[in-house]
Design a protein around this motif. Structure first.
Motif, short mmCIF file in Angstrom:
data_model
loop_
_atom_site.label_atom_id
_atom_site.label_comp_id
_atom_site.label_asym_id
_atom_site.label_seq_id
_atom_site.Cartn_x
_atom_site.Cartn_y
_atom_site.Cartn_z
N GLY A 92 2.22 -32.76 -16.76
CA GLY A 92 0.98 -33.18 -17.41
C GLY A 92 0.22 -32.07 -18.09
N GLN A 93 0.83 -30.89 -18.20
CA GLN A 93 0.18 -29.76 -18.87
C GLN A 93 0.40 -29.84 -20.38
OE1 GLN A 93 -1.81 -27.55 -17.14
NE2 GLN A 93 -1.36 -29.10 -15.57
N PRO A 94 -0.64 -29.55 -21.18
CA PRO A 94 -0.51 -29.67 -22.64
C PRO A 94 0.49 -28.67 -23.22
CG PRO A 94 -2.67 -28.78 -22.03
CD PRO A 94 -1.97 -29.14 -20.76
N ILE A 95 1.35 -29.18 -24.10
CA ILE A 95 2.31 -28.32 -24.80
C ILE A 95 2.27 -28.53 -26.31
CG2 ILE A 95 3.90 -28.03 -22.86
CD1 ILE A 95 5.66 -30.24 -24.08
N GLY A 96 1.43 -29.47 -26.78
CA GLY A 96 1.33 -29.71 -28.21
C GLY A 96 0.36 -30.82 -28.53
N TYR A 97 0.14 -31.02 -29.81
CA TYR A 97 -0.79 -32.03 -30.30
C TYR A 97 -0.36 -32.40 -31.71
CZ TYR A 97 -5.14 -33.85 -32.33
OH TYR A 97 -6.07 -34.61 -32.98
N PHE A 98 -0.42 -33.71 -32.04
CA PHE A 98 -0.17 -34.10 -33.42
C PHE A 98 -1.13 -35.20 -33.84
CE2 PHE A 98 3.01 -36.38 -30.83
CZ PHE A 98 2.75 -37.70 -31.17
N LYS A 99 -1.33 -35.28 -35.16
CA LYS A 99 -2.31 -36.21 -35.71
C LYS A 99 -1.89 -36.59 -37.13
CE LYS A 99 -7.22 -36.40 -36.83
NZ LYS A 99 -8.51 -35.72 -36.72
N LYS A 100 -2.06 -37.87 -37.45
CA LYS A 100 -1.78 -38.32 -38.80
C LYS A 100 -2.96 -38.00 -39.70
CE LYS A 100 0.22 -42.18 -41.32
NZ LYS A 100 0.77 -43.54 -41.20
N ASP A 101 -2.68 -37.50 -40.88
CA ASP A 101 -3.71 -37.21 -41.88
C ASP A 101 -3.82 -38.45 -42.77
OD1 ASP A 101 -5.12 -36.41 -44.18
OD2 ASP A 101 -4.43 -34.34 -43.99
N HIS A 112 0.06 -33.52 -38.93
CA HIS A 112 -0.19 -32.13 -38.55
C HIS A 112 0.20 -31.97 -37.09
CE1 HIS A 112 -2.23 -31.53 -42.33
NE2 HIS A 112 -3.02 -32.56 -42.06
N LEU A 113 0.90 -30.89 -36.78
CA LEU A 113 1.39 -30.63 -35.43
C LEU A 113 0.97 -29.24 -35.00
CD1 LEU A 113 4.77 -31.59 -33.94
CD2 LEU A 113 4.04 -29.22 -33.78
N ASP A 114 0.39 -29.15 -33.81
CA ASP A 114 -0.01 -27.87 -33.23
C ASP A 114 0.73 -27.68 -31.91
OD1 ASP A 114 -2.16 -26.75 -34.96
OD2 ASP A 114 -3.13 -28.66 -34.49
N ALA A 115 1.13 -26.44 -31.66
CA ALA A 115 1.73 -26.07 -30.38
C ALA A 115 1.42 -24.59 -30.15
CB ALA A 115 3.24 -26.30 -30.40
N PRO A 116 1.35 -24.16 -28.89
CA PRO A 116 1.02 -22.77 -28.60
C PRO A 116 1.97 -21.80 -29.29
CG PRO A 116 1.00 -24.08 -26.58
CD PRO A 116 1.56 -24.96 -27.67
N GLY A 117 1.39 -20.74 -29.85
CA GLY A 117 2.18 -19.66 -30.41
C GLY A 117 2.73 -19.87 -31.81
N ILE A 118 2.38 -21.01 -32.45
CA ILE A 118 2.86 -21.25 -33.82
C ILE A 118 1.68 -21.67 -34.69
CG2 ILE A 118 5.16 -21.96 -33.06
CD1 ILE A 118 4.26 -24.89 -33.75
N PRO A 119 1.77 -21.44 -36.00
CA PRO A 119 0.72 -21.96 -36.88
C PRO A 119 0.80 -23.48 -36.95
CG PRO A 119 2.51 -21.03 -38.18
CD PRO A 119 2.82 -20.73 -36.73
N THR A 120 -0.28 -24.12 -37.37
CA THR A 120 -0.26 -25.57 -37.54
C THR A 120 0.81 -25.94 -38.55
OG1 THR A 120 -2.60 -25.80 -37.03
CG2 THR A 120 -1.60 -27.58 -38.29
N LEU A 121 1.69 -26.87 -38.17
CA LEU A 121 2.75 -27.34 -39.05
C LEU A 121 2.30 -28.63 -39.71
CD1 LEU A 121 5.86 -26.86 -36.71
CD2 LEU A 121 4.97 -25.27 -38.44
N THR A 122 2.58 -28.75 -40.99
CA THR A 122 2.29 -29.98 -41.72
C THR A 122 3.61 -30.63 -42.10
OG1 THR A 122 0.22 -29.10 -42.58
CG2 THR A 122 1.17 -30.97 -43.76
N LEU A 178 10.12 -23.20 -31.51
CA LEU A 178 9.47 -24.49 -31.30
C LEU A 178 9.97 -25.16 -30.03
CD1 LEU A 178 9.47 -26.08 -34.86
CD2 LEU A 178 7.49 -25.39 -33.53
N ASP A 179 9.05 -25.68 -29.26
CA ASP A 179 9.40 -26.41 -28.04
C ASP A 179 10.07 -27.72 -28.44
OD1 ASP A 179 9.36 -28.00 -25.67
OD2 ASP A 179 7.65 -26.86 -24.91
#
Length: 196
Positions: A92-101, A112-122, A178-179
């Protein structure tokens, strides 16, 4: 019996094969490593998504016995299309986040996708023509699509829906950092959430 894949094997994968199985009440996705001959190798994830859920929550299991959780993703809010989705590991620990634009998605679906240690990916659909046809001609919504995810001009991974009677996807991964669990969650979401 399927070979069990450990996390290091999954994390070193450069290509994943995703197959959708449609049932009456759920969408199911089976994710495999690619074998040397290009066929489906060992299973690395089994996913079930309930249709018409008010708050989307999807669990990724290690296989179809559903004994062990690999990861999951969950909408931050109920019926808020712009709220985004948190990706968590088996604890249940966060490893990423994504959202539709949604603004950018009027013509070409954009995530848009965010994960620790990487820039936001589109991630955007590669073909503007296919994107428009899928959007505005209902009878063509089945057309295959190709999403490229990247940042600063560098491609990190891509998801390609293939032609065929059943939905099949090829996920090519260029960034070794990337995870893979986050990538699998995003690939499933592209199919499961695309029409929302």
């Amino acid at each position: 019996m399927e070979k069990v894949v450990n996390f290091q094997q999954l994390q070193s994968a450069r290509r994943l094969l995703v197959r959708q199985k449609i049932t009456m009440m759920q969408n199911r996705y089976v994710v495999h490593l690619e074998a040397p001959d290009g066929s489906e190798g060992p299973m690395v994830a089994f996913v079930e998504q309930k249709r018409l859920a008010f708050k989307e929550q999807v669990t990724l299991f290690t296989d179809d016995t559903k004994q062990y959780v690999l990861a999951g993703f969950k909408a931050r809010q109920v019926i808020d299309l712009g709220s985004g989705y948190d990706v968590v590991d088996h604890q249940g620990q966060p490893i990423g986040y994504f959202k539709k634009d949604f603004a950018a998605s009027l013509l070409k679906s954009t995530w848009h996708l965010d994960a620790p240690g990487i820039p936001t990916l589109t991630g955007t659909e590669r073909s503007p023509l296919v994107a428009i046809l899928r959007r505005f001609v209902d009878s063509l919504s089945w057309l295959p699509y190709h999403f490229d995810f990247g940042a600063n001009g560098h491609n990190a991974f891509s998801v390609e829906k293939k032609w065929g009677l059943r939905d099949r996807y090829v996920v090519d991964i260029a960034d070794p950092n990337l995870d893979r669990r986050v990538i699998i969650a995003m690939a499933v979401a592209l199919d499961a959430l695309q029409a929302r």
